[in-house]
Design a protein around this motif. Structure first.
Motif, PDB file in Angstrom:
ATOM      1  N   THR A   3       0.879  -1.194  -0.033  1.00  0.00           N
ATOM      2  CA  THR A   3       0.089   0.014   0.129  1.00  0.00           C
ATOM      3  C   THR A   3       0.886   1.214   0.020  1.00  0.00           C
ATOM      4  O   THR A   3       2.092   1.207   0.198  1.00  0.00           O
ATOM      5  N   GLU A   5       0.406   4.703   2.095  1.00  0.00           N
ATOM      6  CA  GLU A   5      -0.662   5.412   3.333  1.00  0.00           C
ATOM      7  C   GLU A   5      -0.222   6.655   3.526  1.00  0.00           C
ATOM      8  O   GLU A   5       1.073   6.777   3.534  1.00  0.00           O
ATOM      9  N   THR A  44      -5.568   5.464   2.878  1.00  0.00           N
ATOM     10  CA  THR A  44      -4.874   4.544   1.882  1.00  0.00           C
ATOM     11  C   THR A  44      -4.867   5.379   0.492  1.00  0.00           C
ATOM     12  O   THR A  44      -5.942   5.505  -0.024  1.00  0.00           O
TER      13      THR A  44
END
Length: 177
Positions: A3, A5, A44
């Motif tokens: 991810t 973030e 995110t």
């Protein structure tokens, strides 16, 4: 899964954690119950199966240049899908520009997760996962008492295989934990 973030300023993080605790104290689902050391309020921007070689440094440079980024939280809502309870983020042009630039860097990444793609992304901070049939009206009243402002001040990447995070705003060696 990897991810990208954004992490909250201390005052914004405290506001979200306070909402987590109010939900838990009211007997509602809450991320306050997740005690993993990587559990903290975050936004995110993207998630993909893996980062192509060299991508992490490009993302770090991009995020470091864009932060800090002012933000304001909006209303509490339940999203579709696995029905998380979230605090919506009021997106401004700077946030949309960063989101688009992150996806430009990740254009060749395998397995982009569609709910984070431009045009489908709903900027939010999660309050509870799999909220399902819990009392939505009560949760909104308990969690969303105000609409705090703050900044996104750092970026990280979460690796779901190792459950470790790496800093995407620091220069030099990456941190995990």
């Amino acid at each position: 899964m990897r991810t990208v973030e954004l992490l909250c300023s201390p005052e914004l993080e405290e506001a979200v954690r306070a909402a987590w605790h109010r939900l838990a104290e009211a007997g509602l689902p809450s991320l306050a119950r997740n005690i993993h050391p990587t559990n903290r309020p975050h936004l995110t921007l993207a998630s993909v199966d893996e980062f192509p070689p060299g991508t992490e440094q490009r993302l770090a440079d991009l995020c470091a240049a864009a932060l800090p980024l002012p933000t304001r939280l909006d209303r509490v809502a339940v999203l579709s899908g696995n029905a998380p309870l979230v605090w919506l983020v009021r997106p401004g042009p700077q946030l949309f520009a960063l989101h688009g630039a992150v996806w430009d860097v990740l254009a060749e990444a395998p397995g982009p997760h569609p709910w984070h793609l431009p045009g489908r992304w709903v900027p939010h901070l999660s309050l509870a996962l799999r909220f399902g049939d819990a009392d939505r009206r009560r949760a909104r009243a308990v969690a969303g008492l105000d609409r705090p402002a703050g900044e996104f001040v750092a970026a990280r990447s979460f690796d779901s295989d190792t459950r470790a995070v790496s800093d995407l705003t620091a220069t030099g060696p990456r941190l995990s934990g």
